[in-house]
Write a protein that holds these residues in place. Sequence first.
Motif, PDB file in Angstrom:
ATOM      1  N   THR A  39       0.827  -1.213   0.000  1.00 29.86           N
ATOM      2  CA  THR A  39       0.000   0.000   0.000  1.00 29.86           C
ATOM      3  C   THR A  39       0.855   1.255   0.000  1.00 29.86           C
ATOM      4  N   HIS A  40       1.972   1.232   0.688  1.00 32.90           N
ATOM      5  CA  HIS A  40       2.803   2.426   0.804  1.00 32.90           C
ATOM      6  C   HIS A  40       3.827   2.541  -0.317  1.00 32.90           C
ATOM      7  N   THR A  41       3.751   1.699  -1.348  1.00 32.56           N
ATOM      8  CA  THR A  41       4.728   1.724  -2.441  1.00 32.56           C
ATOM      9  C   THR A  41       4.048   2.191  -3.723  1.00 32.56           C
ATOM     10  N   LEU A  42       4.693   3.123  -4.417  1.00 34.19           N
ATOM     11  CA  LEU A  42       4.178   3.664  -5.670  1.00 34.19           C
ATOM     12  C   LEU A  42       4.928   3.041  -6.835  1.00 34.19           C
ATOM     13  N   ASP A  43       4.210   2.762  -7.901  1.00 35.53           N
ATOM     14  CA  ASP A  43       4.807   2.163  -9.101  1.00 35.53           C
ATOM     15  C   ASP A  43       5.469   3.269  -9.920  1.00 35.53           C
ATOM     16  N   SER A  68       7.145  14.780 -17.777  1.00 31.70           N
ATOM     17  CA  SER A  68       5.990  14.027 -18.272  1.00 31.70           C
ATOM     18  C   SER A  68       6.299  12.548 -18.425  1.00 31.70           C
ATOM     19  N   ARG A  69       7.575  12.194 -18.508  1.00 31.88           N
ATOM     20  CA  ARG A  69       7.959  10.786 -18.637  1.00 31.88           C
ATOM     21  C   ARG A  69       8.126  10.095 -17.285  1.00 31.88           C
ATOM     22  N   LEU A  70       8.007  10.857 -16.205  1.00 34.29           N
ATOM     23  CA  LEU A  70       8.128  10.299 -14.857  1.00 34.29           C
ATOM     24  C   LEU A  70       6.727  10.060 -14.294  1.00 34.29           C
ATOM     25  N   PHE A  71       6.354   8.794 -14.117  1.00 35.49           N
ATOM     26  CA  PHE A  71       5.024   8.484 -13.588  1.00 35.49           C
ATOM     27  C   PHE A  71       4.857   8.888 -12.130  1.00 35.49           C
ATOM     28  N   PRO A  72       5.913   8.909 -11.294  1.00 38.28           N
ATOM     29  CA  PRO A  72       5.696   9.357  -9.911  1.00 38.28           C
ATOM     30  C   PRO A  72       5.156  10.778  -9.799  1.00 38.28           C
ATOM     31  N   VAL A  73       5.421  11.640 -10.805  1.00 36.28           N
ATOM     32  CA  VAL A  73       4.910  12.992 -10.705  1.00 36.28           C
ATOM     33  C   VAL A  73       3.389  13.006 -10.817  1.00 36.28           C
ATOM     34  N   ARG A  74       2.808  12.052 -11.568  1.00 32.59           N
ATOM     35  CA  ARG A  74       1.348  11.966 -11.638  1.00 32.59           C
ATOM     36  C   ARG A  74       0.776  11.540 -10.282  1.00 32.59           C
ATOM     37  N   GLY A 108       3.010   3.807 -13.132  1.00 34.28           N
ATOM     38  CA  GLY A 108       2.089   4.636 -12.377  1.00 34.28           C
ATOM     39  C   GLY A 108       1.152   3.794 -11.544  1.00 34.28           C
ATOM     40  N   THR A 109       0.668   4.370 -10.479  1.00 33.80           N
ATOM     41  CA  THR A 109      -0.208   3.659  -9.552  1.00 33.80           C
ATOM     42  C   THR A 109      -1.647   3.889  -9.974  1.00 33.80           C
ATOM     43  N   LYS A 110      -2.276   2.855 -10.556  1.00 32.76           N
ATOM     44  CA  LYS A 110      -3.625   3.016 -11.099  1.00 32.76           C
ATOM     45  C   LYS A 110      -4.667   3.149 -10.001  1.00 32.76           C
ATOM     46  N   ASP A 111      -4.414   2.535  -8.822  1.00 30.39           N
ATOM     47  CA  ASP A 111      -5.394   2.558  -7.738  1.00 30.39           C
ATOM     48  C   ASP A 111      -4.991   3.513  -6.628  1.00 30.39           C
ATOM     49  N   ILE A 112      -4.337   4.626  -6.995  1.00 28.60           N
ATOM     50  CA  ILE A 112      -3.853   5.554  -5.970  1.00 28.60           C
ATOM     51  C   ILE A 112      -5.002   6.181  -5.194  1.00 28.60           C
ATOM     52  N   LEU A 113      -6.155   6.441  -5.848  1.00 34.58           N
ATOM     53  CA  LEU A 113      -7.280   7.041  -5.138  1.00 34.58           C
ATOM     54  C   LEU A 113      -7.859   6.073  -4.114  1.00 34.58           C
ATOM     55  N   ARG A 114      -7.924   4.779  -4.452  1.00 35.11           N
ATOM     56  CA  ARG A 114      -8.433   3.790  -3.474  1.00 35.11           C
ATOM     57  C   ARG A 114      -7.472   3.652  -2.311  1.00 35.11           C
ATOM     58  N   ARG A 115      -6.177   3.699  -2.588  1.00 35.78           N
ATOM     59  CA  ARG A 115      -5.193   3.590  -1.508  1.00 35.78           C
ATOM     60  C   ARG A 115      -5.309   4.773  -0.545  1.00 35.78           C
ATOM     61  N   LEU A 116      -5.537   5.954  -1.082  1.00 35.39           N
ATOM     62  CA  LEU A 116      -5.674   7.128  -0.214  1.00 35.39           C
ATOM     63  C   LEU A 116      -6.891   6.989   0.694  1.00 35.39           C
ATOM     64  N   GLN A 117      -7.968   6.400   0.186  1.00 34.33           N
ATOM     65  CA  GLN A 117      -9.151   6.207   1.018  1.00 34.33           C
ATOM     66  C   GLN A 117      -8.910   5.172   2.112  1.00 34.33           C
TER      67      GLN A 117
END
Length: 993
Positions: free
Chosen positions: A380-384, A441-447, A388-397
């Motif tokens: 849960t605490h690791t970002l892809d 824009s090529r760095l997914f962690p920024v999203r 990119g983390t597709k379920d980031i909104l669910r993880r925040l909840q």
Amino acid sequence: MAPPRTPREPSIERSTEYEEFMAKLTAYHEERGTTDVFNPQPRIGNRHADLYKLYKAVTERGGYDNVTAERLWKVVGQELKLVIGPQSGHAQLTYMTKTAYYKNLAAYEISTFHKKEPPPRNILEDVSAGGGGLLNRTTENYVKPGRDSTSFADGQQSSGSEDEASKTPKDAKTEQEDPGSGAGRVTRGLRQAPPQRVLFQPDVSSSRQTRHSTTSSAHSPQPAATTYNSVYAPRESSVSLFTNYEPKPPTVLTLRPVITPSNNPGLFQEQQRRQKEAAAAKSGKTAQNYKGMMLPGTGFEGPNIYVRTLLALRSGIPEEQNYALHHLVKISHERGDKYKFEAFPGLAEGLIEKALEVSSVFYDVKWEISFKDDGSMHPTHTLDGIRGTKDILRRLQDLMRIEPSDEMETAESSQRMNNINEAGLVLRNMVTLEDNAEYLSRLFPVRDFICIVLNLPPRSSVVELQHYALDIAEHLTKYFALEADDPFYLSLLAQLKGDDRGKILTALRAISRLSMNLEENNHLRGVPLSTIQLIFQWTLIDDEELVNACLDFLYQYTAVADNVEAMLEGLNVDALINQCVRLLLYGAKETEAKSMTKAPLKGPPATEIPQIPRDLLEQLLQYDEPERSAHWLRASFEEDPHSDITQIALWQAYQARFAEFITPQRMLLPAADFIKNVSTTFAGANAQVLNGPVQKFIIKGIRPRRAPMDPQGRLYTRCLWTLDNNRTCGAFLPDAPRLWTHILSHHLRVPFLPNSSSQFSLTPPHTLSRPYTCRWSTCHLSPPLPSSASAATTQDPFKIGQHIKTHLPSTTTSTTTSDPAIPTWIPNQTPSSRAGLHPNKRPDKHFPSAPPNANGDIPGEFRTQIWLNTATDERGDAAGVPLTAVLVLRNIARNLPRPRSRAGDALVSGGNSAWLGGAGIGAGRGGPGAGGAGMGDAMDEDGLLDATTDADPNYMIRLFGPVRERLWYVMAHNRPLAGYLADLNAVIAEGGG
């Protein structure tokens, strides 16, 4: 009695172009820092120079250097009426004109006209206007003028300096100097003093030698020797005094600098070293000798500030990170154009990791970024970091929220939040550079970082960071192609439901720029209709920036046909179209343009000199000669280069007019002086002699006026009323109202009211009632003879009075009153104004918009066009809110569903004459090409689909039908939008509207 003084015409014509030019010139001098030199109204002699006209005159001749090279400054000054008066003063006025341009307009000309960088101030405005070559003048090649240029007493250069500056060495050698002049070219052009006559003077002084005689200097000027008889004392020439004067050589002062630790640190270090050694020797200790050794921190400068900040940021040490973020904020602001992420690997990742620490303030989590591509599920605490983390909104909840403390914030937590905000600010500053935006824009962690920040709890401490995140998103979305369920896309849409104007603006701009730099289209799918309704409502607010952002979003949204169909089902599109049509004239400025449709015509020349009316004669008699004859000439004659009049006829007319007023104190001008006064009064008139069998003396260039003119330049109006003897009245009246009163009282005999000499009786007694006939010589309703029965006749004095006004010229003086018995002048030159006569007697003929004036000249006809132009860019194309509004309308019109027939397989094209894929349109009207009776029943008499049938509704007619007239109106009165509106109207016509 002295004649009234004619007011002097203003030196500067303060037109709209002049005010705009002076505003630009003033702003230019403020930016250049030469406001102390800039003079908006330089004085040239007795006049003020118009800098706008002076700039146009010089630039039309190629600019300052060209005018100087061709010696055209005098021509420019005379053209602008700055070099006037006696010939002896033209040289000084010419140089003053050149200096005014040099100080105020030379630098502006180089920047604006030549599109080059002007020389610095110290070699342009701060030096005198000598010579040319401003375009090539630099600090290296410019030499200030020396003492060889002659100057006036007030600091202005003489007229000869300009010529000398442009002479070649050959010309300078061949020019002969004045004999006896030791100064050479210094005194050229100056009057030399005559040689002094030395009279005999006996030596009466004592033979005794004084001490002053031996110490006198031959090089220093001495006062003249005192003599007993000053009559014989020779006076020394002032020229020789100034020529032989030499100033006293200055005394050179010897200055010694004060030695301080800042200007001589080595000396103070050596003194301190000796003091330490002396102190150690006294205490019995021997100082350690480091000679030849490299101490730590010496001999190596270390990494530069960029590398040091990067290393400090990645170190994880709080103090080092404080140092790094402090300097990165300054570097990204001042050197952001050269500070790129690609040159410093790990900088972007370090800033993102630091900014992600904000989650630890509100949630029990510490994010880690994983770049492993093993396909395993991340905790849960690791970002892809790869996809990119597709379920980031669910993880925040699912995260556990940390409740805020009621205690006062500690310094440590405040510093931590400050570092996080600084990390976001650095990212925001650096992403404004296009290379950095493409890199991020090529760095997914920024999203993931933007999604996390935008979905933090609503606290005031994170508002600043959220604004930074939205600014970053605005610069990155043009490289993204997002799906409807992308968490980044959903996070941006969620900002539109808030109440922060800044967030709404930035989110709208970010969404509108999606995939702008990619080949994929921005479909904007999944936008709730409630959000579209909000955006439409925001266009009603008087906020240009917000309206622009909303229209940009709607332009992208309506470019997809599916989105337009969704709007038709759930929104009031009629109101949106009406609002967009209203915004077509947002910020429009109304201007009026006149174009001549018919050129003016010159009237025929008069055959005789006009008689001067009594009131005008009384004005002329107030002047003394030669002003009286000059005013009489202007009142009776006008310039015409193709006409002439004999001198004897002109002289006799002058005598006949003023002979009865001759007195011993006021005599007529002699014939010779009178003829000279004619040439003085009219610049184009001159006396000539025509040779032939009999010599003829004429004045060429003038002709008699058809009507006299008063000293204020107003023409009198001539009465053309036909008398009983078939001759015209010929009386001259000052204006049309008085002529109207003259006709009604003297010719028509309309009675006045009792006890009144200015108000007519519109209801005269029955005994005075009689028919009134118009006998104006040019009246189209008047008979050829006064006794004809077809005359313009009426028994109503009001009607005949209104009819008479149609023959008189227009005037700007009008007096309106509610009393119909008072003469009211309301000029009306339309055919319907001739309602005073029977309608059957109105001629079917074109009436000019303006009748001939009193001099017989027919004014030109003009057409007035009102323009409602809106904002444009630097190329003159449409821009701003009106442009985006018309593009939204065009998208809606293009993507509206087309109506179908009952069969449901053939579209109706309102702009074509055939059914697409079916029979001809004539089948619906009983013509050939059987399309079926049902198909014809669905069409109305104009060939359009009948909305009352069970066919699909014609959205084009329903939505754009009510606004078609407004669209045509804007297209006819708005030049920038005319092309776009023409395309829109074509699309509406093709769709059946």
